[in-house]
Design an enzyme around this catalytic site. Structure first.
Site, mmCIF file in Angstrom:
data_model
loop_
_atom_site.group_PDB
_atom_site.id
_atom_site.type_symbol
_atom_site.label_atom_id
_atom_site.label_comp_id
_atom_site.label_asym_id
_atom_site.label_seq_id
_atom_site.Cartn_x
_atom_site.Cartn_y
_atom_site.Cartn_z
ATOM 1 N N CYS A 119 7.189 55.172 54.627
ATOM 2 C CA CYS A 119 7.205 54.924 53.625
ATOM 3 C C CYS A 119 7.791 56.227 53.008
ATOM 4 C CB CYS A 119 7.100 53.819 52.347
ATOM 5 S SG CYS A 119 7.337 51.564 53.644
ATOM 6 N N HIS A 261 7.809 55.148 45.788
ATOM 7 C CA HIS A 261 8.249 54.506 46.492
ATOM 8 C C HIS A 261 8.219 52.881 45.867
ATOM 9 C CE1 HIS A 261 8.505 51.962 50.215
ATOM 10 N NE2 HIS A 261 7.514 51.814 50.256
ATOM 11 N N ASN A 291 11.629 46.534 49.151
ATOM 12 C CA ASN A 291 10.275 47.288 49.961
ATOM 13 C C ASN A 291 11.370 47.748 51.405
ATOM 14 O OD1 ASN A 291 9.393 49.990 51.469
ATOM 15 N ND2 ASN A 291 7.251 48.223 51.133
#
Ligand code: COA
Length: 339
Positions: A119, A261, A291
């Protein structure tokens, strides 16, 4: 912690932005139809309402090409010197997916490689792109973050299956001056391999293959220690953001938008709290897409840009935490973009 910044005379400047989401919209109720969860649990524990999944036959490269083409169009360019693809879900374990993406974008012959930092991949890619530009190795770099976690998550693993979505986002960076709108400032990166087990796919690599073990169902899928990840993500994103703000000389009140994020709304709120920052300054996009791993930050930027939350000259900090463990933050001013 390793740090980098563009040279004082030659900065990487954002000049193009693109995004792509697959067509299949999946609501929390859709997930609850096949799994022991509920819309209420997912909304209150994560902030996520919907996400997009690829249809069978669509791979990460398909989303990456769509986002990359849009970013090139937004930059008014048909070519770049280098193509970087941040991804944890390449089309195949070998070769890298970036050369295929470059080829499909009409950029055959250009150097193209994958960046693997889960990520945090987009921020690692930004650092590489900035370095290529600062050193004079490239005038224009296309950086794409693309992931299809629906292809590696066990749909019955309710800790992960409710969190992730698929997507791609891209930026084009060009050589420019540090004082221009769009100029990337310091990039702060870090890693801690002792936390490798927190976010992992155990099977499919040399570790499992050399041992000759047949992968179990659990080993073949993505696995995450949710609560530990949550705690590390808050600490590391807040810390990296603080370091980058110090390096660029901004106080919390100087930051117009924090693009964290997009993993969990409670993580973003906790980071804002640690920084003593109003929640209104957070860019929030995870409610719609979940996500999306390496695509998370450029997709959030595309969303904020379309929603006119980012004015030219706005002071923006990007920050992420991901598997590895890896983390990072970057400062930039927002450019004026044709979209
Ligand atoms: N639906 C309903 N209940 C669920 C559930 C789901 N999808 N997932 C877990 N639960 C249950 C658990 O079984 C547990 O029940 P119990 O109290 O009876 O034992 C309870 O909810 C709490 O579980 P917990 O794991 O403590 O939930 P949480 O609040 O930590 O939320 C995550 C789980 C995964 C959403 C959260 O930890 C998270 O977002 N972590 C970070 C993930 C992330 O961002 N990863 C990407 C890399 S940066």
């Amino acid at each position: 912690m390793r740090t980098s910044r563009t040279s004082d005379t030659r900065a990487a400047v954002v000049c193009g932005l693109g995004s792509a989401l697959p067509g299949r919209l999946v609501t929390n109720d859709d997930l609850a139809a096949d799994m022991d969860t509920s819309d209420e649990w997912i909304r209150t524990r994560t902030g996520i309402r919907t996400r997009h999944f690829v249809e069978p036959g669509t791979a990460t490269s398909d989303l990456a090409v769509a986002a990359g083409a849009q970013a090139l169009g937004s930059a008014g360019l048909s070519t770049v010197d280098t193509v970087l693809l941040a991804t944890t879900t390449p089309d195949r374990p070998c070769p890298a997916t970036a050369p295929l993406v470059a080829h499909r974008l009409g950029l055959t012959g250009r150097p193209a490689f994958d960046v693997s930092a889960v990520c945090t991949g987009f921020l690692y890619g930004l650092s590489v792109a900035a370095g290529l530009i600062a050193s004079g190795s490239a005038e224009h770099v296309l950086l794409i973050g693309a992931d299809t976690f629906s292809t590696i998550v066990d749909p019955q693993d309710r800790a992960s299956a409710v969190v992730f979505g698929d997507g791609a986002g891209a930026v084009v960076l060009r050589a420019g001056a540090p004082e221009e709108h769009g100029a990337l400032g310091p990039v702060e990166l870090g890693s801690d391999g002792s936390l490798a087990d927190l976010i992992t796919v155990r099977a499919g690599g040399s570790e499992q293959r050399s041992a000759g073990r047949r992968p179990t169902r659990a080993d073949a899928h993505f696995a995450m220690a949710g609560q530990d990840v949550f705690a590390h993500a808050v600490t590391r994103m807040a810390e990296a953001t603080r370091t980058v703000m110090n390096r660029v000389g901004w106080k919390t009140g100087d930051v117009d938008r924090l693009v964290g994020h997009q993993a969990n709304l409670r993580i973003l709120h906790a980071v804002a709290e640690q920084l003593d920052m109003e929640r209104e300054r957070l860019v929030v996009h995870l409610d719609r897409v979940g996500n999306t791993a390496a695509a998370s930050i450029p997709l959030a930027l595309s969303h904020a840009c379309a929603a006119e939350e980012l004015a030219p000259g706005a002071r923006v900090v990007l920050t992420a935490f991901g598997g590895g463990a890896t983390w990072g933050a970057a400062a930039l001013t927002w450019p004026s973009l044709d979209r």
